[in-house]
Design a protein around this motif. Structure first.
Motif, short mmCIF file in Angstrom:
data_model
loop_
_atom_site.label_atom_id
_atom_site.label_comp_id
_atom_site.label_asym_id
_atom_site.label_seq_id
_atom_site.Cartn_x
_atom_site.Cartn_y
_atom_site.Cartn_z
N HIS A 200 0.85 -1.19 0.00
CA HIS A 200 0.00 0.00 0.00
C HIS A 200 0.88 1.23 0.00
O HIS A 200 2.03 1.19 0.46
CB HIS A 200 -0.92 0.03 1.22
CG HIS A 200 -1.82 -1.17 1.32
ND1 HIS A 200 -3.00 -1.28 0.65
CD2 HIS A 200 -1.66 -2.34 2.02
CE1 HIS A 200 -3.57 -2.45 0.93
NE2 HIS A 200 -2.76 -3.12 1.76
N CYS A 201 0.33 2.39 -0.55
CA CYS A 201 1.05 3.67 -0.55
C CYS A 201 0.29 4.69 0.26
O CYS A 201 -0.94 4.63 0.40
CB CYS A 201 1.24 4.19 -1.98
SG CYS A 201 2.39 3.20 -2.94
N ASN A 202 1.03 5.68 0.81
CA ASN A 202 0.41 6.78 1.55
C ASN A 202 -0.38 7.65 0.58
O ASN A 202 -0.21 7.59 -0.64
CB ASN A 202 1.48 7.60 2.28
CG ASN A 202 2.22 6.76 3.31
OD1 ASN A 202 1.67 5.78 3.83
ND2 ASN A 202 3.47 7.13 3.61
N ARG A 203 -1.29 8.52 1.13
CA ARG A 203 -2.09 9.41 0.31
C ARG A 203 -1.16 10.36 -0.42
O ARG A 203 -0.23 10.91 0.14
CB ARG A 203 -3.09 10.18 1.18
CG ARG A 203 -4.00 11.06 0.37
CD ARG A 203 -5.09 11.67 1.27
NE ARG A 203 -5.97 12.54 0.52
CZ ARG A 203 -6.95 12.12 -0.26
NH1 ARG A 203 -7.18 10.82 -0.40
NH2 ARG A 203 -7.73 12.98 -0.90
N GLY A 204 -1.45 10.59 -1.69
CA GLY A 204 -0.62 11.44 -2.54
C GLY A 204 0.42 10.65 -3.30
O GLY A 204 1.18 11.24 -4.07
N TYR A 205 0.46 9.33 -3.08
CA TYR A 205 1.41 8.47 -3.78
C TYR A 205 0.64 7.29 -4.38
O TYR A 205 -0.41 6.89 -3.88
CB TYR A 205 2.51 7.97 -2.83
CG TYR A 205 3.40 9.07 -2.33
CD1 TYR A 205 4.61 9.35 -2.97
CD2 TYR A 205 3.03 9.82 -1.22
CE1 TYR A 205 5.42 10.38 -2.50
CE2 TYR A 205 3.83 10.85 -0.75
CZ TYR A 205 5.04 11.13 -1.40
OH TYR A 205 5.83 12.14 -0.96
N CYS A 228 6.45 3.31 -4.12
CA CYS A 228 5.38 4.31 -4.02
C CYS A 228 5.86 5.61 -4.62
O CYS A 228 6.81 6.24 -4.11
CB CYS A 228 4.97 4.51 -2.56
SG CYS A 228 4.11 3.10 -1.84
N VAL A 231 1.66 10.91 -6.63
CA VAL A 231 0.47 10.89 -7.49
C VAL A 231 0.55 12.03 -8.49
O VAL A 231 0.87 13.18 -8.11
CB VAL A 231 -0.82 10.97 -6.66
CG1 VAL A 231 -2.03 11.15 -7.56
CG2 VAL A 231 -0.96 9.74 -5.81
N SER A 255 0.24 16.29 -7.60
CA SER A 255 -0.84 16.62 -6.68
C SER A 255 -0.56 17.95 -6.00
O SER A 255 0.60 18.29 -5.69
CB SER A 255 -0.98 15.51 -5.63
OG SER A 255 0.24 15.36 -4.91
N SER A 278 -5.76 16.66 -6.79
CA SER A 278 -5.85 16.09 -5.46
C SER A 278 -4.88 14.94 -5.30
O SER A 278 -4.25 14.48 -6.27
CB SER A 278 -7.29 15.60 -5.21
OG SER A 278 -7.57 14.50 -6.05
N GLY A 279 -4.79 14.43 -4.04
CA GLY A 279 -3.91 13.31 -3.76
C GLY A 279 -4.39 12.02 -4.40
O GLY A 279 -3.63 11.05 -4.47
N ASP A 280 -5.61 11.99 -4.85
CA ASP A 280 -6.13 10.80 -5.53
C ASP A 280 -5.93 10.85 -7.03
O ASP A 280 -6.42 10.00 -7.77
CB ASP A 280 -7.63 10.65 -5.24
CG ASP A 280 -7.90 10.42 -3.76
OD1 ASP A 280 -7.05 9.80 -3.11
OD2 ASP A 280 -8.96 10.85 -3.29
#
Length: 679
Positions: A200-205, A228, A231, A255, A278-280
């Motif tokens: 899994h990656c952190n938000r924004g990645y 990662c 994003v 992002s 956005s980070g998504d």
């Protein structure tokens, strides 16, 4: 050459002799076994072959014509086709062979048993030979496991061959994986074979690589751990009637990056004009809507209509005129970017037709020549309108109908009629013509006169003048209800009666039909109402019952006709005249007596039956008699006679000359026969 019998399931392609017969550059004329020369595709092939149990197959490829050869492991014998060929119908020839254990091989000992990686057997490590029938058990080393459904035994069979094992020993687990930078990993404390790890990656990645990896039997992971990465957003979304302030050639944006939108000329903004990555990896916050400028109501046109109901930039409305009107000005208006309509509302003016004038000998009512104008025309007395009485100005600048003229009214002479006369001087409007019938004709109609109307027609149609008929003077006839030589009207019937012995030719009634009798008054001699009378013992011959016809009578043999002059009756004015014929029987005279003999009557069997007596008087036609002379006399002449129509035939002459003395009288008997007497 193609065989006459093809095995079931075998499909032969199109036969050929040369490549040209195949009609395709992708095919060649090649030999296809029992099918002979056939059209084969260049890239045609068969399915891949697999090794058979306890044996193998060797083939260069699977193209058309490839030969596959089968062989068995040591200790096994091949059963079936050792060679198969790839055929034109994309199948291999023959059937797949089998490798069966060879039980006839010489029985010898086996050598060292097979080795399996990461596994040991239960035999002696230093032993180099084993007897036939020896069975060894294998097992994996610690930290290794055997794959499912494997053979873990080896058997020494005939020919010194080991059969089995077929097992694989794999490592018990995989090493622990580290978490990626700007991310984390989900894994068990111990990664056994088959275990899965999720990254899994952190938000924004975002994850670069596979998100999962699996532990293999070899003790290694089936993929490289991912990383990662930051994003990135795709190019900003496109808005209708708007553009953003970034380079349109740029494809990615990190992002947190933002762009600003501006509405196109002629459109007003409404909402948030900035978009943020956005980070998504999605663009957010943008809510801009660019609405077109409104120009308001453009106006309508009198005597016309408008199309177009959108009053915003850059729409157009168009103007049209009703029939009979023409457009003055520009026929459309455009809503501009500043919110104003171009030009002015046009107008619709009526079209005009050429000016009309009153006809000669007539008047015109109405004036003007604009579209829709109606002009009416009338003519002076004794004249009538030729053309149109009313004309209207049309949209194509022409008047309806035809050119109006006034023509003098002349009805022309009425139609002539049989047995009639026309009395008058002219045939113009208002003139009167009198109808009259000739002598011996009766008038039938609604009026004795007619007037020429303004329509050019006569007010009353000509009458019918029915001719009268004169009653004729008929000889041999009397009239019942009319005297002869008088005149009677049309459709009158008269009757007459013929005198005795006469009859009418066409009937006793005559009808007058417009001066002609429907039949002729004539009396003819009447026929006899019945056939001539019958006559007994006789016959009649006649052709008919008309006046003057005759009937001839005759009697049967032995009868004579009486009561008629001659042998005829004649039809005379309805009656048969000339007497009352009848046939009476005619007898022959009694022949009397015959000197020196007798007269005998002959019966129906031609046999003399009795002597004629002097009192017999009814001697009929056909009766016969014969003469019989006494002894000493003989006949002189006929031996008899027949009664024919009252006379004897041949005629009876002098009776004294019938029997005459005989010249040689018969001799008397000189002896008398007696019975023979013996003494």
């Amino acid at each position: 050459m193609r065989h006459s019998t093809i095995p079931p399931g075998r499909v032969c392609l199109k036969a050929c002799q040369h490549d040209l017969d195949c009609r395709s550059r992708k095919k060649s004329c090649l030999c296809d076994g029992i099918c002979g020369l056939s059209c084969i595709k260049h890239n045609q092939g068969c399915e891949d072959l697999r090794d058979i149990p306890n044996g193998l197959v060797e083939a260069a490829d699977n193209c058309f014509g490839t030969v596959a050869r089968y062989s068995c492991d040591d200790g096994y014998q091949l059963t079936g086709d050792p060679v198969r060929v790839c055929q034109g119908d994309e199948t291999w020839s023959g059937a797949e062979p089998h490798c069966l254990l060879d039980l006839n091989i010489e029985k010898v000992a086996c050598g060292r048993p097979p080795e399996v990686n990461h596994a040991v057997h239960n035999g002696y490590p230093d032993k180099v030979t084993y007897e036939l029938g020896t069975m060894l058990q294998y097992e994996c080393l610690p930290d290794f496991t055997a794959t499912v459904k494997t053979a873990v035994r080896a058997w020494c069979v005939g020919g010194g061959v080991w059969v089995g094992p077929s097992m694989t020993c794999t490592h018990a687990g995989c090493p622990h994986l580290e978490e990626p930078e700007n991310g984390w990993v989900n894994q068990e404390p111990t990664n056994t074979v088959g275990s899965r790890v999720v990254f899994h990656c952190n938000r924004g990645y975002f994850l670069s690589g596979r998100a999962q990896t699996t532990c293999l039997t070899s003790g290694s992971w089936d993929s490289v751990p991912p990383s990662c990465e930051k994003v990135m957003c795709a190019p900003p979304p496109e808005l209708t009637h708007a553009t953003h302030d970034e380079d349109p050639e740029r494809l990615v944006f990190p992002s947190g990056y933002h762009v600003t939108y501006t509405c196109a000329h002629g459109y007003r903004p409404d909402g948030e004009a900035r978009a943020v990555c956005s980070g998504d990896g999605e663009w957010i916050a943008l809510s801009l809507l660019c609405s077109p400028q409104s120009c308001g109501f453009p106006g309508d046109v009198l005597n016309g209509w408008r199309t177009g109901y959108a009053f915003t930039f850059p729409h157009i409305v168009n103007y049209y005129c009703h029939e009979g009107f023409e457009l003055q000005g520009v026929g459309h208006r455009v809503c501009g970017a500043e919110g104003e309509w171009s030009g002015q509302v046009p107008t619709c003016k009526p079209v005009t037709c050429p000016t009309l004038f009153a006809p000669v000998y007539g008047k015109m009512f109405g004036s003007g020549n604009k579209f829709g104008t109606v002009i009416r025309f009338e003519c002076n007395d004794s004249y009538r309108v030729l053309g149109s009485k009313e004309r209207r100005c049309q949209a194509d600048r022409t008047w309806t109908g035809e050119t109006t003229k006034c023509q003098e009214i002349n009805c022309g002479w009425p139609t002539s009629f049989y047995n009639g006369l026309l009395i008058g001087e002219n045939t113009l409007a208002g003139s009167v013509i009198f109808y009259s019938c000739k002598v011996h004709a009766t008038f039938e109609g609604d009026a004795f006169q007619t007037r020429c109307l303004e329509t050019g027609e006569w007010s009353e149609p000509p009458p019918l003048c029915w001719g009268q008929c004169q009653v004729p003077n008929v000889v041999d006839a009397d009239w019942i209800n009319r005297p002869p030589n008088v005149w009677v009207n049309h459709n009158t019937s008269v009757e007459f009666r013929c005198k005795t012995g006469l009859r009418p030719r066409d009937g006793l009634r005559m009808r007058c039909n417009n001066g002609t009798w429907t039949s002729t008054a004539e009396c003819l001699p009447a026929p006899c109402e019945s056939h001539p009378p019958h006559v007994h013992n006789g016959m009649r011959v006649f052709l008919g019952n008309e006046h003057g016809h005759k009937a001839k009578y005759s009697c049967f043999p032995g009868y004579r006709l009486y009561g008629v002059n001659g042998s005829y009756l004649q039809c005379h004015y309805g009656d048969w005249v000339g007497g009352r014929p009848h046939c009476e029987e005619h007898h022959c005279p009694n022949p009397g007596t015959l000197p020196h003999g007798k007269i005998l009557q002959v019966d129906n069997y031609n046999i003399p039956s009795f002597i004629f007596q002097s009192y017999i008087t009814r001697i009929r036609h056909g009766d016969r008699l014969v003469y019989k002379c006494n002894v000493g006399f003989q006949l002189s002449g006929a031996g008899g006679a027949t009664c024919v129509n009252g006379e004897w035939q041949p005629p009876i002459g002098d009776p004294g000359k019938v029997c005459v003395p005989a010249r040689h009288p018969p001799a008397q008997k000189l002896w008398i026969p007696t019975t023979n007497i013996r003494a």
